[in-house]
Scaffold this active site. Sequence first.
Site, PDB file in Angstrom:
ATOM      1  N   SER A 410      -0.612   0.443   0.737  1.00 26.46           N
ATOM      2  CA  SER A 410      -1.404  -0.787   0.763  1.00 26.46           C
ATOM      3  C   SER A 410      -1.459  -1.442  -0.607  1.00 26.46           C
ATOM      4  O   SER A 410      -1.728  -2.631  -0.709  1.00 26.46           O
ATOM      5  CB  SER A 410      -2.847  -0.491   1.173  1.00 26.46           C
ATOM      6  OG  SER A 410      -2.899   0.310   2.291  1.00 26.46           O
ATOM      7  N   HIS A 432       3.977  -2.830   5.336  1.00 21.58           N
ATOM      8  CA  HIS A 432       2.534  -2.633   5.297  1.00 21.58           C
ATOM      9  C   HIS A 432       1.915  -3.033   6.632  1.00 21.58           C
ATOM     10  O   HIS A 432       1.737  -4.216   6.908  1.00 21.58           O
ATOM     11  CB  HIS A 432       1.933  -3.438   4.127  1.00 21.58           C
ATOM     12  CG  HIS A 432       0.460  -3.259   3.997  1.00 21.58           C
ATOM     13  ND1 HIS A 432      -0.370  -4.240   3.512  1.00 21.58           N
ATOM     14  CD2 HIS A 432      -0.332  -2.201   4.304  1.00 21.58           C
ATOM     15  CE1 HIS A 432      -1.617  -3.783   3.535  1.00 21.58           C
ATOM     16  NE2 HIS A 432      -1.613  -2.559   4.000  1.00 21.58           N
ATOM     17  N   GLU A 444       3.185  -6.908   6.736  1.00 20.25           N
ATOM     18  CA  GLU A 444       3.683  -7.417   5.448  1.00 20.25           C
ATOM     19  C   GLU A 444       4.974  -6.663   5.130  1.00 20.25           C
ATOM     20  O   GLU A 444       4.972  -5.429   5.063  1.00 20.25           O
ATOM     21  CB  GLU A 444       2.654  -7.172   4.335  1.00 20.25           C
ATOM     22  CG  GLU A 444       1.601  -8.250   4.200  1.00 20.25           C
ATOM     23  CD  GLU A 444       0.638  -7.992   3.034  1.00 20.25           C
ATOM     24  OE1 GLU A 444       0.316  -8.944   2.311  1.00 20.25           O
ATOM     25  OE2 GLU A 444       0.194  -6.842   2.856  1.00 20.25           O
ATOM     26  N   ASN A 482      -4.299  -7.682   0.407  1.00 19.50           N
ATOM     27  CA  ASN A 482      -5.273  -6.851  -0.296  1.00 19.50           C
ATOM     28  C   ASN A 482      -5.517  -7.344  -1.717  1.00 19.50           C
ATOM     29  O   ASN A 482      -6.598  -7.162  -2.259  1.00 19.50           O
ATOM     30  CB  ASN A 482      -4.815  -5.385  -0.304  1.00 19.50           C
ATOM     31  CG  ASN A 482      -5.120  -4.708   1.027  1.00 19.50           C
ATOM     32  OD1 ASN A 482      -5.955  -5.199   1.792  1.00 19.50           O
ATOM     33  ND2 ASN A 482      -4.458  -3.620   1.314  1.00 19.50           N
TER      34      ASN A 482
END
Length: 704
Positions: A410, A432, A444, A482
């Site tokens: 992540s 991801h 992702e 993130n």
Amino acid sequence: MASADYSVRDGIALVTIDNPPVNAMTVGVPRAVCEALERAGREPEVVAIVIRGGGSGTIAGADIRMFGKPWPAGEPSLRDIIATVERSPKPVAALIRGQCLGGGLELALSCHYRLAASDSAVGQPEVKLGFPPGAGGTQRLPRLAGVEAALAMILDGNPVPALRARDLGIIDRVVEGDPREAAIAFMRERVAAGGPHVLARDRKLEAPGPDYFAAERTKAEKANRNLRSAQLACIDCVEAAVTLPFDAGIARERAIFETCLASEESRALRHVFFAERAAGKVPGIGKQTAVARIASAAVIGSGTMGTGIAMCFAEAGIPVHVLDTHAPALERGIATIRKSYEASAAKGRLSAADVEKRMSLITPTSVYADLAGADIAIEAVFEDMPVKRAVFAALDRVLEANAILASNTSYLDVDEIAASVPARLGRVLGLHFFSPANLMRLLEIVRTSSATPETVATALALARRLRKLPVVAGVCHGFIGNRMLTGYIREAGFLLEEGASPQQVDKALTDFGMPMGPFAVKDLAGLDIGWRNRKAFAHLRDASKRTSPVDDWICELGRFGQKTGAGYYRYEPGSRAPIPDPLVDELIRKAAKEKGITRREIGHDEIVERCLYPLVNEGAKVLEEGIALRASDIDLVWINGYGFPAWRGGPMHWADTVGLAKVLASVERLARADDTWEPAPLLKRLATERRRFADLDQGVSQNA
Ligand code: 3HC
């Protein structure tokens, strides 16, 4: 070039809409179709007419790109085709192949007959774009399918397969074999029978019970917020079909359609439609780029992420090994997968055979050698660089030279992970997934500096097979989503110290449209992981920057969120309903006091700005650094990964609607007060030039 082809066979005129790839009703198409229909009306040897889509047959409806732009004066529109069909002296049939959607279906509904290939489908997906059908769909469909079935179809917007559509009365005949020949034969039959050839507009409509529409409105109010306004508009339109004469109903539908079309919500949903199509287009990767075959996969790690990812493969019919060197964890992971599938079966969403088929595609193992045949391996082990590098080295030893290695990290640097397998650098990337991986649509694709175009193209193709929405990101801490989350969470914490309560912050953001507020999310996800990370990496933190101690204090009390019955809120046993807790308020006041902050009243709007402007500011940096290819890619990440309301179009589209000058003014004011804020140079530039993020995207989509 948009046109319509005209030919005559056995006295039946065939009018074929020719506007690849999806025969949308672009400017020029209606003119060509109207001319062909009029010609068929005039020619004495023609006894009936069949309209169909060329190529795959799909007719995607009105041209969505034209919405918000003026339709050229004097140029016929879809509604003119419908009017021409309805006054045709000869019977007209629509021949449906592929998907017949939106205005495509509305055209078909206006015909005397509808024939459909057995693998075709029909639908009114307009609601997903923020408006009701606008060319008679809400008036004619209820006259064919009945009010209840028609409204259900219009409200969910999903396509209905031909056989079901026939059972509902929408389709007259499902045809097998050559659809064109079948349509010609059908129309000859009908002409020989001599009619009457009845139009939908002339059919009787049965009114539903007295409380029906009120009940539908209550349901819509409670259902998916993204579609709420459009759903309520659809209900108004269908109610008009029941209460008004046909032409008045059509006029009412059009007025409601136009109001919705002009709304910010519809603009946002249309932005999302095109964003999803643009996301798959990556500069340097095209149809000519080779795509590696993925016939089998491996997932390393049998925790929540590993098992979720394995389920994605099984659901796509791709055999997958799940490796965990810790036997009890592996056993638990596989049992969790089975439990999840059996729960779906109990709800009637899967058959017992489907459960077994999926389970048979998942092979547990604790031996790396068993993974030798995998075309791709995805590691989903603990977020720790040495652990990930060791897994990659082990995979490198057993997998074929051309297999792809992916990390589900992540936050970690995927270039650094890739460096552990120097011989395979070009075939490493980040994939991801978001939790729960089998349900969340976003993926992702993290493109390392060495990943080859073929590797990225393979990942894009795989994402589609796994029914994911792929967004390509560059390597940085936290990638697109993130990385942006950090500022959102940080400001939410600061707001507490300055005077807000967790419930106030959460309410402001849920009122904005987020499914949950940041503190409710923290309690759901668990506070302990962040706490442990902060302790482990305390030595790396810049002590001069402002931080909030409240999270740590809550954890020190053993309150890790819902799983321990308390976090930012309290939870009654077995309940997920958050209850405000005076103890947390005390901790917040203590933090403010220690920092010398005088707490004050904080309004709803300030909370929204403080939490969402970091997304825009960081998003601008992500864009400028090339971590995201487009602002619209960032929007998709936040809509599909974090629940940002689609009806607001994602954070970057939303910022465009607020006005970038206004956003910048607030960001600069906050930066003067607090050094955690650094206005993004791109935000400054666009605001000064009075441009929008959307203006930047136009260039990228064309280049791709
Ligand atoms: N108008 C303009 N462009 C459209 C379009 C439309 N209605 N439908 C699709 N396109 C474009 C896409 O943007 C894409 O363009 P690109 O290649 O430049 O990116 C191209 O056609 C191919 O589309 P997809 O990549 O989506 O192709 P798929 O084969 O995966 O899907 C489809 C085809 C199922 C038709 C899907 O495109 C779709 O769902 N389209 C939208 C259907 C829709 O919402 N229709 C209602 C329109 S509004 C309306 O009709 C109003 C009326 O009530 C008055």
